[in-house]
Design an enzyme around this catalytic site. Structure first.
Site, PDB file in Angstrom:
ATOM      1  N   ASP A 281       9.614  59.202  65.366  1.00  0.00           N
ATOM      2  CA  ASP A 281      10.169  57.987  64.782  1.00  0.00           C
ATOM      3  C   ASP A 281      10.772  58.373  63.425  1.00  0.00           C
ATOM      4  O   ASP A 281      10.583  59.486  62.914  1.00  0.00           O
ATOM      5  CB  ASP A 281       9.116  56.871  64.660  1.00  0.00           C
ATOM      6  CG  ASP A 281       9.774  55.483  64.570  1.00  0.00           C
ATOM      7  OD1 ASP A 281      10.995  55.415  64.304  1.00  0.00           O
ATOM      8  OD2 ASP A 281       9.070  54.464  64.758  1.00  0.00           O
TER       9      ASP A 281
HETATM   10  C1  NOJ Z   1      11.973  52.813  63.212  1.00  0.00           C
HETATM   11  C2  NOJ Z   1      11.358  52.021  64.318  1.00  0.00           C
HETATM   12  O1  NOJ Z   1       9.954  52.126  64.244  1.00  0.00           O
HETATM   13  C3  NOJ Z   1      11.799  52.446  65.710  1.00  0.00           C
HETATM   14  O2  NOJ Z   1      11.335  51.516  66.616  1.00  0.00           O
HETATM   15  C4  NOJ Z   1      13.293  52.600  65.768  1.00  0.00           C
HETATM   16  O3  NOJ Z   1      13.681  52.984  67.063  1.00  0.00           O
HETATM   17  C5  NOJ Z   1      13.719  53.620  64.747  1.00  0.00           C
HETATM   18  N1  NOJ Z   1      13.358  53.139  63.417  1.00  0.00           N
HETATM   19  C6  NOJ Z   1      15.210  53.921  64.786  1.00  0.00           C
HETATM   20  O4  NOJ Z   1      15.935  52.885  64.240  1.00  0.00           O
END
Ligand code: NOJ
Length: 739
Positions: A281
């Site tokens: 993430d």
């Molecule tokens: C953070 C989020 O937790 C995740 O769900 C998302 O896909 C990513 N950012 C990318 O934007």
């Protein structure tokens, strides 16, 4: 629906991967593991127009780095021309011309914004959910998105956590069904764009167990809980063909998810033999430093790669430090090769080498279609849950009563969209007042905002009370704005935000029948509102056709079919409150007794244990009766199935849909077992007066649980079984599993 699988090894792809890998330098390999966002989200300035589309600022230098082969993936670029520009840099600029894979957060629709996933799950309609995912994939692929960062399949039992909006609620069985359905939809084989899209189920893993419901917080759960509650939706998503996942932000028992050998290597690779790609993430590799398990970015890079994170989202840990780590012998070259293999495998499987560019004309010609809007309407109708309908107030007859609509949310387009609607447009949404008007030939209803958005801290009691006083029925629209749920949007108090409850109190004092429509991204704590409402409809944030769906349900053009997929607490102090809890050694008696009734029990002094509305609950415009529960054989062998039938009768005067739910309890186990677990369900449409025998065959293997040795097993012995309308009711029977 036929869909591509990205979870298997194809010999042709493997040969191509091996050949390409053999020609790559270490730097080119590291480039494939580096994911960047060329556009950074710019949070709106205070006081900015709420409905203005989100703004993004370009990150300098990305195109040059792509051309140098230093970047393998970009994400959240929703513009075909920009995607093609970056892709051209990769394909024609870099030495080996390896195409980029383009990611995107498409959580509940792209331009056709569907209900938030929590709402959609309340349909209990996997086929519908798959269709919404397919439309999302179709639209997203038209702007060049190859890889959708969804479904979000974190089991969530704490409504304080804002991301409960993004998943399918509290249950493992339903969550697994919805996870697989979304993967099938996203990966539908024959997208009209001629492109393919891969799903990325997230967040691996146990992110939903965030302590105190605070986003990014620790998940201090046991390995048994990890395996039994949080991992199964991922297994279901992978079995449905998902070939990637995203490693989460949280730590589990002290080990951050993006540096967790147990989950990333032991479970995914050794136990499940899954060959997919793990992307971190956003900066979760770098975050190993503030977690306090890595000394610096280099140490974070080492831990991330060696525990099983293949691609580093944004933190640039791999691009900055992997070369040195390999040269110093601290990361094995074979580990880098394996991570690169997983990236290339997905790129080949998606056909990106043959077809790297997206047809820009498609984006230019894009229009919302009748079919996708019809699906948005159906999805919104099926997501909404009727929680109360005293005296059969609903459905209303158009024109029969003077209606007033009170509540600014009834005219908000933005808040209909929901928390993850970056690509949706408020201007495309139908509001609740518009929806109602469409049924009334232009004759009303009158509308009074009652409170001001955002914040709902300013209320206008006089206007609201005056309007209510001259109406026959009040439609009161209250709840959360879309920015109160989603990532980093946890709340400690789950009542109506701002001063809305004061407004409700004033309107309720007029004594007029109140139809309360609650727009929300999570279960709320509304015991007082529930008392005041004559009818209560949870509309969630249900996308472009939310307003029309509310109107269709209120006027009975459609009947409510939704059933809750997360319990609604009576008070924040009960959280986590979920139906599949353990018995304890001193279980509460009866219907959640308090200490005042029975001493020294697992209860509260001041509140029953039970939620205000249980999992599975929801009304419609008719009633159902359950009779004749039968189990074909009361003793079943380990390889058999429990065959169950029940007669369900529609006892009302209208057709309706019942979600027949089957729960079990394993009475004696080597570990304690939940008091009930959903094992099967069926959506059954019955005409007025109709009776149907509904049958289930639950494989005994579905009764397995995780033992102290961390292995799944079915333990012989006695079970209870319930078939009914929700997790708190049902006809009961028993059966025995023999060894
Ligand atoms: C953070 C989020 O937790 C995740 O769900 C998302 O896909 C990513 N950012 C990318 O934007």
């Amino acid at each position: 629906m036929h869909s591509h699988a990205y979870n298997t090894l194809d010999p042709v792809v493997e040969a191509r991967v091996a050949e390409l890998l053999g020609r790559m330098t270490l730097d080119e390999k590291i480039g494939q593991l580096n994911q960047v966002s060329p556009m950074m989200y710019v949070p709106p300035a205070p006081g900015a127009d709420r409905e203005a589309p989100p703004t993004f600022a370009p990150v300098p230098g990305v195109e040059e780095q792509v051309a140098a082969g230093a970047i393998g993936s970009i994400f959240n670029v929703a513009d075909a021309a920009v995607v093609n520009r970056f892709q051209r840099a990769a394909v024609t600029g870099a030495r080996l011309g390896i195409p980029l894979i383009v990611g995107g957060d498409v959580i509940h629709g792209f331009r056709t914004t569907f209900p938030i996933p929590l709402a959609l799950s309340c349909s209990w309609n996997a086929e519908l959910v798959a269709q919404t995912a397919r439309v999302a994939a179709e639209e997203a692929s038209a702007v060049g998105i190859d890889w959708i960062f969804a479904p979000m399949i974190d089991i969530a039992r704490d409504p304080r956590w804002g991301r409960i909006a993004e998943g399918a609620g509290e249950d493992v069985c339903l969550g697994s069904v919805m996870a697989a359905a979304q993967v099938r939809g996203f990966q539908a084989a024959d997208l009209g764009t001629g492109r393919r899209v891969a799903a990325c189920p997230k967040h691996f893993v146990a992110y939903g167990a965030a302590e105190a419901g605070r986003d990014y917080s620790a998940a201090d759960i046991s390995e048994v809980t990890l395996r039994e509650i949080y991992l199964p939706p991922f297994k279901a998503a992978f079995d449905a063909g998902a070939g990637s996942t995203m490693s989460a932000f949280n730590d589990i028992g002290g080990v951050p998810a993006s540096g967790n050998r147990l989950t990333l290597t032991q479970v995914l690779r050794e136990e499940w033999g899954w060959p997919g790609l793990v992307v971190s993430d956003y900066e979760s590799v770098r975050e190993l430093i503030p977690h306090g398990v890595a000394e610096d970015l280099k140490d974070a890079a080492r831990q991330g790669l060696t525990t099983g994170v293949d691609m580093d989202m944004v933190s640039r840990a791999y691009s900055t430090h992997l070369r040195a780590l390999v040269e110093e012998g601290r990361v094995a070259p074979a580990a880098v090769d394996e991570a690169v293999r997983r990236v290339l495998r997905l790129k080949f499987a998606l056909g990106l080498f043959e077809n790297p560019y997206v047809d820009e004309d498609r984006q230019a010609a894009f229009q919302l279609t009748e079919t996708s809007l019809a699906l948005a309407l159906q999805a919104a109708r099926e997501s909404m849950v009727l929680l109360k309908n005293d005296g059969g107030l609903l459905p209303l007859t158009p024109g029969a009563q003077r209606l007033v609509v009170i509540g600014a949310l009834a005219e908000s387009r933005l808040d209909a969209l929901g928390c993850w609607a970056f690509f949706g447009r408020a201007e495309d949404a139908v509001t609740i007042t518009e929806g109602l008007r469409a049924h009334l030939d232009g004759a009303g209803p009158s509308f009074v905002p009652g409170y001001a958005l955002p914040g709902s801290t300013t209320i206008d009691l006089d206007a609201a009370v005056a309007a209510a006083s001259v109406a026959d029925v009040v439609v009161l629209v209250v709840g959360e704005t879309q920015d109160l749920s989603g990532e980093a949007h946890s709340r400690a108090f789950l009542g109506l935000p701002g001063r809305q409850q004061e407004l409700v109190d004033a309107v309720a004092a007029t004594g007029k029948p109140l139809i309360v429509v609650v727009m929300t991204g999570r279960p709320l704590v509304i015991p007082r509102l529930e008392q005041q409402a004559t009818a209560l409809l949870v509309a969630w944030h249900s996308g472009l056709r939310a307003g029309q769906a509310v109107a269709d349900l209120l006027f009975g053009v459609a009947s409510p079919v939704g059933r809750l997929t997360a319990s609604w607490p009576r008070a924040e102090g009960q959280i986590p409150v979920y139906y599949a809890h353990k018995s304890t050694g001193r279980p509460a008696g009866g219907d959640g007794t308090t200490q005042f009734v029975e001493h020294f029990r697992s209860t509260y002094l001041d509140l029953p244990n039970t939620p205000l509305f249980p999992f599975g609950y929801g009304l419609t415009y008719t009633a159902f009766d359950y009779t004749d529960l039968k189990i074909a054989a009361e003793v079943v062998g380990p390889d058999g199935a429990v065959s169950v039938s029940v007669r369900v009768t529609n006892t009302g005067a209208r057709a309706g849909l019942e979600v027949v739910q089957l729960y079990v309890r394993d009475l004696v186990g080597s570990l304690t077992r939940p008091v009930r677990e959903l094992k099967a369900f069926a959506r059954v449409e019955l005409a007025a007066g109709e009776t149907r025998v509904v049958s289930f065959a639950v494989p005994v293997s579905d009764l397995a649980f995780v033992g102290v040795d961390q292995k799944w097993r079915v333990e012989p012995g006695a079970f209870r079984l319930w078939v009914g309308p929700d997790a708190a009711h049902g006809l009961e029977a028993g059966f025995v599993v023999r060894s």
